[in-house]
Design a protein around this motif. Sequence first.
Motif, PDB file in Angstrom:
ATOM      1  N   ALA A  60     -25.914 -74.225  65.413  1.00 17.37           N
ATOM      2  CA  ALA A  60     -25.632 -75.412  64.476  1.00 17.37           C
ATOM      3  C   ALA A  60     -27.101 -76.076  64.352  1.00 17.37           C
ATOM      4  O   ALA A  60     -27.345 -76.471  63.226  1.00 17.37           O
ATOM      5  CB  ALA A  60     -24.690 -76.610  65.148  1.00 17.37           C
ATOM      6  N   ALA A  61     -27.877 -76.116  65.168  1.00  8.32           N
ATOM      7  CA  ALA A  61     -29.127 -76.665  65.313  1.00  8.32           C
ATOM      8  C   ALA A  61     -30.136 -76.032  64.304  1.00  8.32           C
ATOM      9  O   ALA A  61     -30.878 -76.506  63.417  1.00  8.32           O
ATOM     10  CB  ALA A  61     -29.799 -77.068  66.845  1.00  8.32           C
ATOM     11  N   ALA A  62     -29.984 -74.329  64.429  1.00  9.58           N
ATOM     12  CA  ALA A  62     -30.816 -73.704  63.585  1.00  9.58           C
ATOM     13  C   ALA A  62     -30.305 -73.907  62.121  1.00  9.58           C
ATOM     14  O   ALA A  62     -31.104 -73.807  61.160  1.00  9.58           O
ATOM     15  CB  ALA A  62     -30.633 -72.296  63.930  1.00  9.58           C
ATOM     16  N   LEU A  63     -29.235 -73.944  61.780  1.00 10.11           N
ATOM     17  CA  LEU A  63     -28.735 -74.201  60.482  1.00 10.11           C
ATOM     18  C   LEU A  63     -29.083 -75.698  59.971  1.00 10.11           C
ATOM     19  O   LEU A  63     -29.416 -75.549  58.714  1.00 10.11           O
ATOM     20  CB  LEU A  63     -27.119 -74.116  60.427  1.00 10.11           C
ATOM     21  N   GLN A  64     -28.960 -76.610  60.783  1.00  9.39           N
ATOM     22  CA  GLN A  64     -29.438 -77.867  60.170  1.00  9.39           C
ATOM     23  C   GLN A  64     -30.853 -77.914  59.798  1.00  9.39           C
ATOM     24  O   GLN A  64     -31.452 -78.358  58.829  1.00  9.39           O
ATOM     25  CB  GLN A  64     -29.110 -79.082  61.481  1.00  9.39           C
ATOM     26  N   SER A  65     -31.702 -77.110  60.638  1.00  7.81           N
ATOM     27  CA  SER A  65     -33.154 -76.888  60.315  1.00  7.81           C
ATOM     28  C   SER A  65     -33.326 -76.437  59.036  1.00  7.81           C
ATOM     29  O   SER A  65     -34.075 -76.655  58.296  1.00  7.81           O
ATOM     30  CB  SER A  65     -33.898 -76.072  61.660  1.00  7.81           C
ATOM     31  N   GLN A  66     -32.521 -75.064  58.837  1.00 11.19           N
ATOM     32  CA  GLN A  66     -32.741 -74.352  57.519  1.00 11.19           C
ATOM     33  C   GLN A  66     -32.186 -75.428  56.306  1.00 11.19           C
ATOM     34  O   GLN A  66     -33.085 -75.225  55.268  1.00 11.19           O
ATOM     35  CB  GLN A  66     -31.665 -73.271  57.717  1.00 11.19           C
ATOM     36  N   VAL A  67     -31.152 -76.165  56.471  1.00  8.70           N
ATOM     37  CA  VAL A  67     -30.930 -77.032  55.499  1.00  8.70           C
ATOM     38  C   VAL A  67     -31.718 -78.039  55.245  1.00  8.70           C
ATOM     39  O   VAL A  67     -32.371 -78.319  53.848  1.00  8.70           O
ATOM     40  CB  VAL A  67     -29.483 -77.658  55.793  1.00  8.70           C
ATOM     41  N   SER A  68     -32.713 -78.630  56.395  1.00  8.96           N
ATOM     42  CA  SER A  68     -33.601 -79.701  56.100  1.00  8.96           C
ATOM     43  C   SER A  68     -34.826 -78.935  55.486  1.00  8.96           C
ATOM     44  O   SER A  68     -35.517 -79.547  54.353  1.00  8.96           O
ATOM     45  CB  SER A  68     -33.929 -79.994  57.379  1.00  8.96           C
ATOM     46  N   ARG A  69     -35.185 -77.912  55.647  1.00 11.17           N
ATOM     47  CA  ARG A  69     -36.349 -77.127  55.128  1.00 11.17           C
ATOM     48  C   ARG A  69     -36.353 -76.859  53.439  1.00 11.17           C
ATOM     49  O   ARG A  69     -36.884 -77.093  52.728  1.00 11.17           O
ATOM     50  CB  ARG A  69     -36.473 -75.777  55.730  1.00 11.17           C
ATOM     51  N   LEU A  70     -34.725 -76.499  53.274  1.00 12.57           N
ATOM     52  CA  LEU A  70     -34.460 -76.312  51.961  1.00 12.57           C
ATOM     53  C   LEU A  70     -34.421 -77.710  51.297  1.00 12.57           C
ATOM     54  O   LEU A  70     -35.120 -77.631  50.084  1.00 12.57           O
ATOM     55  CB  LEU A  70     -33.036 -75.697  51.841  1.00 12.57           C
ATOM     56  N   ARG A  71     -33.976 -78.467  51.736  1.00 12.68           N
ATOM     57  CA  ARG A  71     -33.875 -79.989  50.978  1.00 12.68           C
ATOM     58  C   ARG A  71     -35.474 -80.352  50.681  1.00 12.68           C
ATOM     59  O   ARG A  71     -35.795 -80.795  49.714  1.00 12.68           O
ATOM     60  CB  ARG A  71     -33.199 -80.938  51.960  1.00 12.68           C
ATOM     61  N   HIS A  72     -36.428 -80.098  51.604  1.00 15.39           N
ATOM     62  CA  HIS A  72     -37.767 -80.628  51.703  1.00 15.39           C
ATOM     63  C   HIS A  72     -38.361 -79.893  50.736  1.00 15.39           C
ATOM     64  O   HIS A  72     -39.113 -80.142  49.713  1.00 15.39           O
ATOM     65  CB  HIS A  72     -38.684 -80.322  53.015  1.00 15.39           C
ATOM     66  N   ARG A  73     -38.393 -78.437  50.732  1.00 17.18           N
ATOM     67  CA  ARG A  73     -38.774 -77.531  49.630  1.00 17.18           C
ATOM     68  C   ARG A  73     -38.430 -77.758  48.380  1.00 17.18           C
ATOM     69  O   ARG A  73     -39.314 -77.550  47.358  1.00 17.18           O
ATOM     70  CB  ARG A  73     -38.510 -76.111  49.808  1.00 17.18           C
ATOM     71  N   LEU A  74     -37.533 -78.233  47.953  1.00 15.90           N
ATOM     72  CA  LEU A  74     -36.982 -78.555  46.758  1.00 15.90           C
ATOM     73  C   LEU A  74     -36.940 -79.827  46.357  1.00 15.90           C
ATOM     74  O   LEU A  74     -36.486 -80.253  45.086  1.00 15.90           O
ATOM     75  CB  LEU A  74     -35.362 -78.092  46.515  1.00 15.90           C
ATOM     76  N   SER A  75     -37.563 -80.816  47.314  1.00 13.61           N
ATOM     77  CA  SER A  75     -37.805 -82.170  46.954  1.00 13.61           C
ATOM     78  C   SER A  75     -36.605 -82.872  46.420  1.00 13.61           C
ATOM     79  O   SER A  75     -36.645 -83.751  45.587  1.00 13.61           O
ATOM     80  CB  SER A  75     -38.838 -82.341  45.821  1.00 13.61           C
ATOM     81  N   ASP A  76     -35.312 -82.380  47.005  1.00 14.63           N
ATOM     82  CA  ASP A  76     -34.287 -83.141  46.785  1.00 14.63           C
ATOM     83  C   ASP A  76     -33.351 -83.245  48.016  1.00 14.63           C
ATOM     84  O   ASP A  76     -32.786 -82.288  48.197  1.00 14.63           O
ATOM     85  CB  ASP A  76     -33.343 -82.294  45.566  1.00 14.63           C
ATOM     86  N   PRO A  77     -33.353 -84.448  48.647  1.00 11.47           N
ATOM     87  CA  PRO A  77     -32.664 -84.377  49.884  1.00 11.47           C
ATOM     88  C   PRO A  77     -31.025 -84.639  49.680  1.00 11.47           C
ATOM     89  O   PRO A  77     -30.407 -84.292  50.751  1.00 11.47           O
ATOM     90  CB  PRO A  77     -33.238 -85.915  50.273  1.00 11.47           C
ATOM     91  N   HIS A  78     -30.470 -84.707  48.405  1.00 16.55           N
ATOM     92  CA  HIS A  78     -29.142 -84.714  47.906  1.00 16.55           C
ATOM     93  C   HIS A  78     -28.718 -83.356  47.435  1.00 16.55           C
ATOM     94  O   HIS A  78     -27.305 -83.624  47.264  1.00 16.55           O
ATOM     95  CB  HIS A  78     -29.059 -85.983  47.145  1.00 16.55           C
ATOM     96  N   LEU A  79     -29.476 -82.378  47.527  1.00 15.99           N
ATOM     97  CA  LEU A  79     -28.778 -81.180  46.704  1.00 15.99           C
ATOM     98  C   LEU A  79     -27.517 -80.431  47.578  1.00 15.99           C
ATOM     99  O   LEU A  79     -26.755 -80.216  46.964  1.00 15.99           O
ATOM    100  CB  LEU A  79     -29.952 -80.357  46.742  1.00 15.99           C
ATOM    101  N   VAL A  80     -27.966 -80.677  49.060  1.00 12.52           N
ATOM    102  CA  VAL A  80     -27.167 -80.102  49.824  1.00 12.52           C
ATOM    103  C   VAL A  80     -26.639 -81.432  50.694  1.00 12.52           C
ATOM    104  O   VAL A  80     -27.256 -82.131  51.319  1.00 12.52           O
ATOM    105  CB  VAL A  80     -27.570 -79.081  50.716  1.00 12.52           C
ATOM    106  N   GLU A  81     -25.137 -81.398  50.760  1.00 12.76           N
ATOM    107  CA  GLU A  81     -24.714 -82.544  51.194  1.00 12.76           C
ATOM    108  C   GLU A  81     -24.014 -82.324  52.782  1.00 12.76           C
ATOM    109  O   GLU A  81     -23.195 -81.097  52.892  1.00 12.76           O
ATOM    110  CB  GLU A  81     -23.447 -83.161  50.517  1.00 12.76           C
TER     111      GLU A  81
END
Length: 255
Positions: A60-81
């Motif tokens: 769960a923590a590893a997945l949350q880290s992957q999601v956070s990185r994806l949001r940051h890389r795409l510069s869109d914190p709302h892309l994945v909810e």
Amino acid sequence: MQIRVLGPIEVVTRDGRAAPLGGQRPALLLALLAANAPRALSTGRLADALWGDRQPVNPAAALQSQVSRLRHRLSDPHLVETVAGGYRVAAPGQVDGVVFESLSAEAEGAGPRAALQRLDAALSLWRGSPFGDLGDHEYLRPAAARLEERHTLVAEGRVEALLALGRHGEAVGAALALSCGPALATSLYPEDQRIRVLGLYTMMFGIGSALGPILAGELVQHFGWRAVFWFRAPIALLAFSLTWSLPPSTPRGQQ
């Protein structure tokens, strides 16, 4: 921002720039979420898809880290909810696959002119095999197959709409492309011959379009719209017979 899955997975920003996803795992994560939009995917299912038998200590923590990185890389914190127990794409309308299926559904209940507009709009989104190289992943395979099937139905629906509007020549060309497309024709030949093969295919396509107003009208009148497929075989056979006899090009350096 658009999430494109009708071809290699990519994200296009508002200024038309393709945003880097940062590797195969972030791309797979986004593809999984886009394939299931508007539904959410559970943390467990996402972790299984991303790591398989090699699960991290805390999935769960590893997945949350992957999601956070994806949001940051795409510069869109709302892309994945984040939702209870999982994640989802926040705006399904940003996924071209969702738009494609929506346009296809709208065309089914529309008149021929409106249907053709929606089908053309849907086909304009298609860039290739859904999810690109990721389409063969066991968690994406069903969605890729569904989109491929829908693509065929959309292409057939376009033929039907063209015929209903009396555009028989275009309908014949579109019907021929369904069974003997340039990708199939050129894939049978070495790379140095494909330009000539494509030229001959285009000629055959033109023959079908020229014959369309004469043949399609009679066939459709007596046997229904799918009859336009009946004379694709002789034209395809002629095209392949001509291209098969092409001599190989002389490789560069041996001239």
